[in-house]
Write a protein that holds these residues in place. Structure first.
Motif, PDB file in Angstrom:
ATOM      1  N   TYR A  11       0.816  -1.210   0.000  1.00 15.22           N
ATOM      2  CA  TYR A  11       0.000   0.000   0.000  1.00 15.22           C
ATOM      3  C   TYR A  11       0.851   1.262   0.000  1.00 15.22           C
ATOM      4  N   GLY A  12       0.373   2.289  -0.659  1.00 15.08           N
ATOM      5  CA  GLY A  12       1.094   3.560  -0.682  1.00 15.08           C
ATOM      6  C   GLY A  12       0.935   4.226  -2.024  1.00 15.08           C
ATOM      7  N   GLY A  13       0.942   5.549  -2.001  1.00 13.56           N
ATOM      8  CA  GLY A  13       0.706   6.322  -3.216  1.00 13.56           C
ATOM      9  C   GLY A  13       1.718   6.068  -4.315  1.00 13.56           C
ATOM     10  N   SER A  14       2.995   5.907  -3.943  1.00 16.63           N
ATOM     11  CA  SER A  14       4.001   5.753  -5.003  1.00 16.63           C
ATOM     12  C   SER A  14       3.804   4.427  -5.737  1.00 16.63           C
ATOM     13  N   GLY A  15       3.455   3.376  -4.981  1.00 18.50           N
ATOM     14  CA  GLY A  15       3.196   2.071  -5.605  1.00 18.50           C
ATOM     15  C   GLY A  15       1.956   2.132  -6.480  1.00 18.50           C
ATOM     16  N   ALA A  16       0.946   2.877  -6.009  1.00 19.26           N
ATOM     17  CA  ALA A  16      -0.295   3.011  -6.786  1.00 19.26           C
ATOM     18  C   ALA A  16      -0.002   3.722  -8.106  1.00 19.26           C
ATOM     19  N   VAL A  17       0.727   4.833  -8.039  1.00 13.47           N
ATOM     20  CA  VAL A  17       1.033   5.602  -9.250  1.00 13.47           C
ATOM     21  C   VAL A  17       1.869   4.763 -10.218  1.00 13.47           C
ATOM     22  N   ALA A  18       2.899   4.073  -9.678  1.00  9.71           N
ATOM     23  CA  ALA A  18       3.790   3.285 -10.532  1.00  9.71           C
ATOM     24  C   ALA A  18       3.008   2.184 -11.251  1.00  9.71           C
ATOM     25  N   HIS A  93      10.407   4.164  -8.860  1.00  5.10           N
ATOM     26  CA  HIS A  93       9.563   5.083  -8.097  1.00  5.10           C
ATOM     27  C   HIS A  93       9.959   5.033  -6.632  1.00  5.10           C
ATOM     28  N   TYR A  94      10.227   6.221  -6.056  1.00  3.91           N
ATOM     29  CA  TYR A  94      10.702   6.396  -4.687  1.00  3.91           C
ATOM     30  C   TYR A  94      12.215   6.133  -4.714  1.00  3.91           C
ATOM     31  N   ALA A  95      12.967   7.179  -4.398  1.00  9.40           N
ATOM     32  CA  ALA A  95      14.418   7.144  -4.630  1.00  9.40           C
ATOM     33  C   ALA A  95      15.150   6.083  -3.812  1.00  9.40           C
ATOM     34  N   LEU A 121      10.532  10.938  -7.983  1.00 12.11           N
ATOM     35  CA  LEU A 121      10.523  11.244  -6.548  1.00 12.11           C
ATOM     36  C   LEU A 121       9.073  11.403  -6.109  1.00 12.11           C
ATOM     37  N   HIS A 122       8.738  10.838  -4.963  1.00 14.90           N
ATOM     38  CA  HIS A 122       7.331  10.844  -4.561  1.00 14.90           C
ATOM     39  C   HIS A 122       7.014  11.657  -3.318  1.00 14.90           C
ATOM     40  N   GLY A 123       7.933  11.741  -2.380  1.00  7.93           N
ATOM     41  CA  GLY A 123       7.554  12.479  -1.160  1.00  7.93           C
ATOM     42  C   GLY A 123       8.560  12.309  -0.059  1.00  7.93           C
ATOM     43  N   THR A 124       8.286  11.373   0.846  1.00  3.51           N
ATOM     44  CA  THR A 124       9.168  11.237   2.009  1.00  3.51           C
ATOM     45  C   THR A 124      10.565  10.729   1.631  1.00  3.51           C
ATOM     46  N   PRO A 175       2.961  15.652 -12.793  1.00  2.00           N
ATOM     47  CA  PRO A 175       2.032  15.404 -11.678  1.00  2.00           C
ATOM     48  C   PRO A 175       1.433  14.000 -11.725  1.00  2.00           C
ATOM     49  N   ASN A 176       0.925  13.573 -10.598  1.00  2.00           N
ATOM     50  CA  ASN A 176       0.222  12.289 -10.559  1.00  2.00           C
ATOM     51  C   ASN A 176      -1.054  12.364 -11.390  1.00  2.00           C
ATOM     52  N   PHE A 177      -1.585  11.204 -11.705  1.00  2.00           N
ATOM     53  CA  PHE A 177      -2.790  11.182 -12.545  1.00  2.00           C
ATOM     54  C   PHE A 177      -3.822  10.243 -11.934  1.00  2.00           C
ATOM     55  N   PHE A 208      -2.049   5.951   7.734  1.00  2.12           N
ATOM     56  CA  PHE A 208      -2.128   6.217   9.178  1.00  2.12           C
ATOM     57  C   PHE A 208      -0.750   6.408   9.802  1.00  2.12           C
ATOM     58  N   ARG A 209       0.155   7.049   9.030  1.00  2.00           N
ATOM     59  CA  ARG A 209       1.456   7.387   9.611  1.00  2.00           C
ATOM     60  C   ARG A 209       1.359   8.768  10.241  1.00  2.00           C
ATOM     61  N   GLU A 210       2.402   9.098  11.040  1.00  7.84           N
ATOM     62  CA  GLU A 210       2.401  10.352  11.793  1.00  7.84           C
ATOM     63  C   GLU A 210       2.112  11.563  10.892  1.00  7.84           C
ATOM     64  N   VAL A 211       2.709  11.538   9.688  1.00  3.57           N
ATOM     65  CA  VAL A 211       2.593  12.676   8.777  1.00  3.57           C
ATOM     66  C   VAL A 211       1.129  12.947   8.372  1.00  3.57           C
ATOM     67  N   LYS A 212       0.266  11.940   8.517  1.00  5.44           N
ATOM     68  CA  LYS A 212      -1.136  12.089   8.093  1.00  5.44           C
ATOM     69  C   LYS A 212      -2.007  12.769   9.138  1.00  5.44           C
ATOM     70  N   ARG A 213      -1.512  12.885  10.376  1.00 10.53           N
ATOM     71  CA  ARG A 213      -2.245  13.551  11.470  1.00 10.53           C
ATOM     72  C   ARG A 213      -3.676  13.003  11.602  1.00 10.53           C
ATOM     73  N   GLN A 281       0.471  16.724   7.803  1.00 16.56           N
ATOM     74  CA  GLN A 281       1.580  17.629   8.122  1.00 16.56           C
ATOM     75  C   GLN A 281       2.199  18.142   6.819  1.00 16.56           C
ATOM     76  N   SER A 282       2.313  17.224   5.860  1.00 16.77           N
ATOM     77  CA  SER A 282       2.809  17.585   4.530  1.00 16.77           C
ATOM     78  C   SER A 282       2.375  16.508   3.542  1.00 16.77           C
ATOM     79  N   GLU A 283       2.219  16.897   2.309  1.00 17.48           N
ATOM     80  CA  GLU A 283       1.966  15.952   1.213  1.00 17.48           C
ATOM     81  C   GLU A 283       2.706  16.499   0.014  1.00 17.48           C
ATOM     82  N   SER A 284       3.473  15.671  -0.639  1.00 18.27           N
ATOM     83  CA  SER A 284       4.135  16.185  -1.834  1.00 18.27           C
ATOM     84  C   SER A 284       3.110  16.466  -2.922  1.00 18.27           C
ATOM     85  N   PHE A 285       2.041  15.686  -2.923  1.00 19.52           N
ATOM     86  CA  PHE A 285       1.000  15.839  -3.940  1.00 19.52           C
ATOM     87  C   PHE A 285      -0.391  15.634  -3.319  1.00 19.52           C
TER      88      PHE A 285
HETATM   89  O1  GMT Z   1       5.737   9.427   1.498  1.00 17.09           O
HETATM   90  C1  GMT Z   1       4.847   8.697   1.905  1.00 17.09           C
HETATM   91  O2  GMT Z   1       4.265   8.808   2.959  1.00 17.09           O
HETATM   92  C2  GMT Z   1       4.449   7.568   1.040  1.00 17.09           C
HETATM   93  C3  GMT Z   1       4.430   7.962  -0.371  1.00 17.09           C
HETATM   94  C4  GMT Z   1       4.167   6.710  -1.055  1.00 17.09           C
HETATM   95  O3  GMT Z   1       5.100   6.163  -1.549  1.00 17.09           O
HETATM   96  O4  GMT Z   1       3.049   6.247  -1.014  1.00 17.09           O
HETATM   97  O5  GMT Z   1       3.453   9.003  -0.620  1.00 17.09           O
HETATM   98  C5  GMT Z   1       3.905  10.092  -1.361  1.00 17.09           C
HETATM   99  O6  GMT Z   1       3.655   9.796  -2.724  1.00 17.09           O
HETATM  100  C6  GMT Z   1       2.319   9.911  -3.190  1.00 17.09           C
HETATM  101  C7  GMT Z   1       2.283   9.530  -4.652  1.00 17.09           C
HETATM  102  O7  GMT Z   1       3.090  10.350  -5.431  1.00 17.09           O
HETATM  103  C8  GMT Z   1       1.839  11.358  -2.957  1.00 17.09           C
HETATM  104  O8  GMT Z   1       0.516  11.511  -3.430  1.00 17.09           O
HETATM  105  C9  GMT Z   1       1.887  11.629  -1.445  1.00 17.09           C
HETATM  106  O9  GMT Z   1       1.521  12.987  -1.245  1.00 17.09           O
HETATM  107  C10 GMT Z   1       3.293  11.410  -0.920  1.00 17.09           C
HETATM  108  N1  GMT Z   1       3.255  11.476   0.548  1.00 17.09           N
HETATM  109  C11 GMT Z   1       3.849  12.466   1.211  1.00 17.09           C
HETATM  110  O10 GMT Z   1       4.461  13.366   0.673  1.00 17.09           O
HETATM  111  C12 GMT Z   1       3.719  12.414   2.704  1.00 17.09           C
END
Ligand code: GMT
Length: 374
Positions: A11-18, A93-95, A121-124, A175-177, A208-213, A281-285
């Motif tokens: 699970y995770g946005g980067s895996g979903a996008v990829a 996807h994800y450095a 690059l995706h975010g964290t 951008p993501n799609f 449900f990680r800390e960054v999601k508040r 707290q933050s979201e790259s996208f």
């Molecule tokens: O960084 C994470 O918490 C996980 C990461 C992922 O790999 O799922 O999420 C990031 O990538 C998503 C897809 O590009 C972005 O939509 C999310 O905003 C981004 N999460 C953060 O920046 C916290």
């Protein structure tokens, strides 16, 4: 083209996008090879021109390895698949560690195959993990060694330059799609049964990680709940779930909060929702916000990271500073009370999501692949 894709498969946005990118590229005639330690979660069933190569982690039982050297196993697999399948592109996807393993695989190929490496690059990987002392230098090196680098928002691109310098790289924002066939608004009269009749349905999905508040999600919902009958759908799972459950009990709203756990396909739940909460707290996208908007659901989010690039305050959602649960709750209630404003925001959200349709964004990656191969 023959394209290898490596991502985090769970699970995770980067895996979903990829995964969605691989599937879209396959539909457009490319041959796609996923190289991951498990089948990507959005890869459901057979798809023409799509192959999955599993990175074997079972050899980790060798007694010398307290910690299995997964990174080496992945680099070897990427090299093996690239050579056997004659890949043109390896898109990671994800450095961390994928940009590094791809670099190794490409160097191992040497002159045998002119493989090009693209890192997205995706975010964290940039904002958190990559800046830890033990990863900083190798992350910067691996990014600089990629043949092309993309970031999912301008915010993330700028943040990469700020944090890493990366003087030798030209980072392109792609951008993501969203797949608009799957993520679409509910037809009139569609009824969900997910909440009692007359309840407003509020949704949140994350890891449900800390960054999601996630406690803020409950606090915002509690303000909505005081003003009108409502149900909150908490979709996903992760380290802060217990805290969120406790917060719901302490605020007296637990009976109307449904923790649904991890669900592969959330589109039908989003379609049944009136509002989506993402007070991170933050979201790259904020891919989750985009998927909600595509389903016609206005978003209440933090004015942080790349979220303002996706959500326009007062037009298709509400943006407030991180932690402003009072303001988020108050504005959410005002919106839900006004049928006409809610309907207008709903339409604006769907309209906005169209800008991020797969057929708008995927060609940008194809163009980049062509460029690096030229
Ligand atoms: O960084 C994470 O918490 C996980 C990461 C992922 O790999 O799922 O999420 C990031 O990538 C998503 C897809 O590009 C972005 O939509 C999310 O905003 C981004 N999460 C953060 O920046 C916290």
């Amino acid at each position: 083209m023959k394209i290898g894709i490596t991502c985090y498969p769970t699970y995770g946005g980067s895996g979903a996008v990829a995964t969605e990118l691989g599937l879209e590229l396959a539909k457009r005639g490319h041959e796609i090879h996923f190289i991951t330690y498990a089948a990507p979660f959005r890869l459901r069933g057979y798809a023409e021109r799509v192959y999955f190569h599993e990175v074997d982690t079972r050899t980790g039982r060798y007694p010398l390895f307290d910690h299995f050297p997964y990174t080496l196993a992945l680099a070897s697999k990427q090299h093996e698949v690239a050579l056997r399948e004659r890949l043109d592109i390896l898109h990671v996807h994800y450095a961390i560690p994928h940009a590094t393993t791809a670099y190794l695989a490409r160097e191992m190929l040497g002159r045998e195959l002119p493989l090009k490496v693209i890192t997205t690059l995706h975010g964290t990987d940039i904002t958190l993990v990559g800046q830890e002392a033990s990863f900083f230098t190798i992350t910067r090196f691996s990014i600089e060694q990629s043949d092309a680098v993309t970031a999912v928002s301008d915010y993330l691109r700028d943040e990469t330059f700020r944090a890493f310098g990366c003087v030798q790289c030209d980072i392109k924002t792609i951008p993501n799609f969203v797949n608009l066939d799957e993520y679409r608004p509910a037809p009139d009269g569609e009824c969900s049964g997910i909440a009692p009749a007359g309840h407003k349905v509020i949704a949140h999905t994350s890891n449900f990680r800390e960054v999601k508040r996630v406690k803020d999600v409950i606090r915002i919902f509690s303000r909505i709940h005081h003003a009108m009958p409502s149900t909150l759908l908490m979709i996903g799972d992760g380290p802060d779930r217990d805290d969120a459950e406790r917060e719901a009990r302490e605020l007296g709203v637990a009976d109307d909060v449904r923790f649904l756990g991890r669900i592969d396909s959330v589109a039908s739940l989003l379609r049944a929702s009136d509002l989506f909460l993402l007070p991170s707290q933050s979201e790259s996208f904020g891919l989750a916000a985009l998927e909600a908007m595509a389903c016609g659901v206005p978003v209440v989010a933090s004015r942080a990271g790349g979220l303002p690039e996706v959500v326009s305050d007062g037009v298709n959602g509400i943006l407030e500073p991180v932690g402003s649960v009072e303001a988020m709750g108050r504005r959410a209630v005002d919106l839900l009370r006004s049928e006409s404003r809610h309907a207008a925001m709903r339409d604006a959200a769907v309209e906005n999501a169209r800008r991020y349709a797969a057929d708008q964004i995927v060609p940008m990656y194809e163009q980049l692949y062509e460029q690096v191969r030229a």
